[in-house]
Enzyme design. Structure first.
Site, PDB file in Angstrom:
ATOM      1  N   LYS A  13       0.839  -1.208   0.000  1.00 52.29           N
ATOM      2  CA  LYS A  13       0.000   0.000   0.000  1.00 52.29           C
ATOM      3  C   LYS A  13       0.872   1.254   0.000  1.00 52.29           C
ATOM      4  O   LYS A  13       0.675   2.159  -0.813  1.00 52.29           O
ATOM      5  CB  LYS A  13      -0.922   0.029   1.233  1.00 52.29           C
ATOM      6  CG  LYS A  13      -1.870  -1.159   1.329  1.00 52.29           C
ATOM      7  CD  LYS A  13      -2.775  -1.066   2.561  1.00 52.29           C
ATOM      8  CE  LYS A  13      -2.041  -1.120   3.883  1.00 52.29           C
ATOM      9  NZ  LYS A  13      -1.369  -2.397   4.175  1.00 52.29           N
ATOM     10  N   ARG A  88      -9.988   0.849   8.799  1.00 52.69           N
ATOM     11  CA  ARG A  88      -9.515  -0.510   9.057  1.00 52.69           C
ATOM     12  C   ARG A  88     -10.528  -1.338   9.811  1.00 52.69           C
ATOM     13  O   ARG A  88     -10.232  -2.481  10.146  1.00 52.69           O
ATOM     14  CB  ARG A  88      -8.269  -0.424   9.931  1.00 52.69           C
ATOM     15  CG  ARG A  88      -6.979  -0.603   9.193  1.00 52.69           C
ATOM     16  CD  ARG A  88      -5.900  -0.396  10.234  1.00 52.69           C
ATOM     17  NE  ARG A  88      -4.730  -1.143   9.986  1.00 52.69           N
ATOM     18  CZ  ARG A  88      -3.666  -0.678   9.358  1.00 52.69           C
ATOM     19  NH1 ARG A  88      -3.659   0.504   8.830  1.00 52.69           N
ATOM     20  NH2 ARG A  88      -2.593  -1.423   9.254  1.00 52.69           N
ATOM     21  N   ARG A 127      11.774  -5.790   4.833  1.00 49.27           N
ATOM     22  CA  ARG A 127      11.459  -4.357   4.652  1.00 49.27           C
ATOM     23  C   ARG A 127      12.370  -3.477   5.504  1.00 49.27           C
ATOM     24  O   ARG A 127      12.683  -3.797   6.646  1.00 49.27           O
ATOM     25  CB  ARG A 127      10.005  -4.073   5.048  1.00 49.27           C
ATOM     26  CG  ARG A 127       9.757  -2.554   5.086  1.00 49.27           C
ATOM     27  CD  ARG A 127       8.329  -2.190   5.086  1.00 49.27           C
ATOM     28  NE  ARG A 127       7.611  -2.671   6.250  1.00 49.27           N
ATOM     29  CZ  ARG A 127       6.288  -2.579   6.375  1.00 49.27           C
ATOM     30  NH1 ARG A 127       5.577  -2.038   5.415  1.00 49.27           N
ATOM     31  NH2 ARG A 127       5.715  -3.037   7.455  1.00 49.27           N
ATOM     32  N   ARG A 160      11.110  -1.867  11.164  1.00 53.08           N
ATOM     33  CA  ARG A 160       9.992  -1.526  12.044  1.00 53.08           C
ATOM     34  C   ARG A 160       9.828  -2.571  13.142  1.00 53.08           C
ATOM     35  O   ARG A 160       9.947  -3.758  12.897  1.00 53.08           O
ATOM     36  CB  ARG A 160       8.688  -1.428  11.230  1.00 53.08           C
ATOM     37  CG  ARG A 160       8.411  -0.032  10.746  1.00 53.08           C
ATOM     38  CD  ARG A 160       7.286   0.043   9.745  1.00 53.08           C
ATOM     39  NE  ARG A 160       6.045  -0.600  10.161  1.00 53.08           N
ATOM     40  CZ  ARG A 160       4.926  -0.606   9.429  1.00 53.08           C
ATOM     41  NH1 ARG A 160       4.905   0.004   8.254  1.00 53.08           N
ATOM     42  NH2 ARG A 160       3.847  -1.210   9.854  1.00 53.08           N
ATOM     43  N   ARG A 171      -0.963  -8.977  13.192  1.00 50.52           N
ATOM     44  CA  ARG A 171      -1.513  -7.979  12.252  1.00 50.52           C
ATOM     45  C   ARG A 171      -2.350  -8.669  11.172  1.00 50.52           C
ATOM     46  O   ARG A 171      -3.359  -8.134  10.735  1.00 50.52           O
ATOM     47  CB  ARG A 171      -0.372  -7.170  11.623  1.00 50.52           C
ATOM     48  CG  ARG A 171       0.216  -6.139  12.597  1.00 50.52           C
ATOM     49  CD  ARG A 171       1.611  -5.710  12.212  1.00 50.52           C
ATOM     50  NE  ARG A 171       1.664  -5.002  10.956  1.00 50.52           N
ATOM     51  CZ  ARG A 171       2.761  -4.875  10.220  1.00 50.52           C
ATOM     52  NH1 ARG A 171       3.896  -5.416  10.634  1.00 50.52           N
ATOM     53  NH2 ARG A 171       2.727  -4.203   9.091  1.00 50.52           N
TER      54      ARG A 171
END
Ligand code: AP5
Ligand code: MG
Ligand code: ZN
Length: 213
Positions: A13, A88, A127, A160, A171
Site C-alpha cells: 500500500k 480498518r 522491509r 519496524r 496484524r
C-alpha cells in the site's frame, strides 16, 4: 480522485501510494506514517499509539478517527486524497462516511491489493523504513542504491518494531477479522476495484491506474 487503498500488511500500500499520489497529484495520507511520525517526535498521540502498534493491535478508534478528521480538514484535500491504512474496521468506515458526507466529498474508489500470506512474510521480513520520510524499501526486492540509506531523502533505514514475526502474525489476524469485512462492504456498494499485488512495482502502478480509469 478520492481513493482508499486497502490490503493486508506488506501488500505494498505504502509503496504504491507514493506513485499513485504523484500520478493523481493528491496527498498520500497514511495513518501508520502519521502514528510513526508522532512516535518519533515523542508527542502525546505517539505515546497513546505506541503500545498498540508494537503489539500489532489497532490504535483505539477514538484516537484514530479524530486524527483523520483533523487531517481531512486540511485544505490540501480539495482536489482529492489517497487514504492508506484507514479505514480498518467498520466503525472507522462509518466515521469516514460521515466526514466525507459533511464535506460533500464522496469516494471515487477503493482499491484492494491482493496478496497471499507467504509473500507477505517475505516482504515484511526484508522491509526497511526510512526514519526521515517513512518510505519503504526492501533488502532484496527493492534495494536502495546505498545499503541502509534512503534513496529519496538520504535518511537512515531501520526495521519496524512491528515487522517481527509474532507481531506480523497478529496484524494478519486483525486484518482478517476487522478489515476484510469493510472490503466486502465497499464491494457491495460498487466502489471496490481489485488488482494483484504481485509483480514489479511499476507494473502494479500501471494496473492500478488502468483499474481506476
Ligand atoms: P501501517 O503502517 O498501516 O501498516 P500495515 O497496514 O500493516 O501495512 P504495512 O505498512 O506493513 O504494509 P504496506 O502495504 O504499506 O507495504 P509496503 O508498501 O511497506 O500500520 C501500522 C500500525 O499502525 C497498525 O498495526 C496499527 O497499530 C496502527 N494503525 C495504522 N492505521 C490504523 C488505523 N486506521 N486504525 C488503528 N490503528 C492503525 O511494502 C512492504 C514491503 O514489500 C517493503 O519492503 C517494499 O519494499 C516491498 N514491496 C512492495 N511492493 C513490492 C513488489 N511489488 N514486489 C516486491 N516487493 C515489494
Ligand atoms: Mg504501509
Ligand atoms: Zn527517506
Amino acid at each position: 480522485m478520492r481513493l482508499i487503498l486497502v490490503g493486508p500488511p506488506g501488500a505494498g500500500k505504502g509503496t504504491q501510494a507514493v506513485h499513485l499520489a504523484a500520478h493523481y497529484k493528491i496527498p498520500h495520507i497514511s495513518t501508520g506514517d502519521i502514528f510513526r511520525a508522532n512516535l518519533k517526535n515523542g508527542t502525546e498521540l505517539g505515546k497513546q499509539a505506541q503500545s498498540f502498534m508494537d503489539r500489532g493491535e489497532l490504535v483505539p478508534d477514538s484516537v484514530t478517527n479524530e486524527m483523520v478528521r483533523d487531517r481531512l480538514g486540511n485544505t490540501d484535500v480539495a482536489n482529492g486524497f489517497l487514504l492508506d491504512g484507514f479505514p480498518r474496521n467498520t466503525n472507522q468506515a462509518q466515521v469516514l462516511d460521515q466526514i466525507l458526507a459533511e464535506k460533500k466529498m464522496p469516494l471515487d474508489a477503493v482499491l484492494e491489493l491482493k496478496i497471499d500470506n507467504a509473500e507477505i512474510v517475505k516482504r515484511l521480513s526484508g522491509r526497511r523504513t526510512c526514519r526521515g520520510c517513512g518510505v519503504s524499501s526492501h533488502v532484496e526486492f527493492e534495494k536502495p542504491k546505498v545499503a541502509g540509506v534512503c534513496d529519496k531523502c538520504q535518511g537512515e533505514l531501520y526495521q519496524r518494531e512491528d515487522d517481527k514475526e509474532e507481531v506480523v502474525t497478529r496484524r494478519l489476524v486483525i486484518y482478517t477479522e476487522q478489515t476484510a469485512p469493510i472490503v466486502e462492504f465497499y464491494k457491495s456498494i460498487g466502489l471496490l476495484k481489485i488488482i494483484s499485488a504481485l509483480g514489479d512495482v511499476s507494473e502494479i502502478t500501471k494496473k492500478a491506474i488502468s483499474a481506476l480509469g
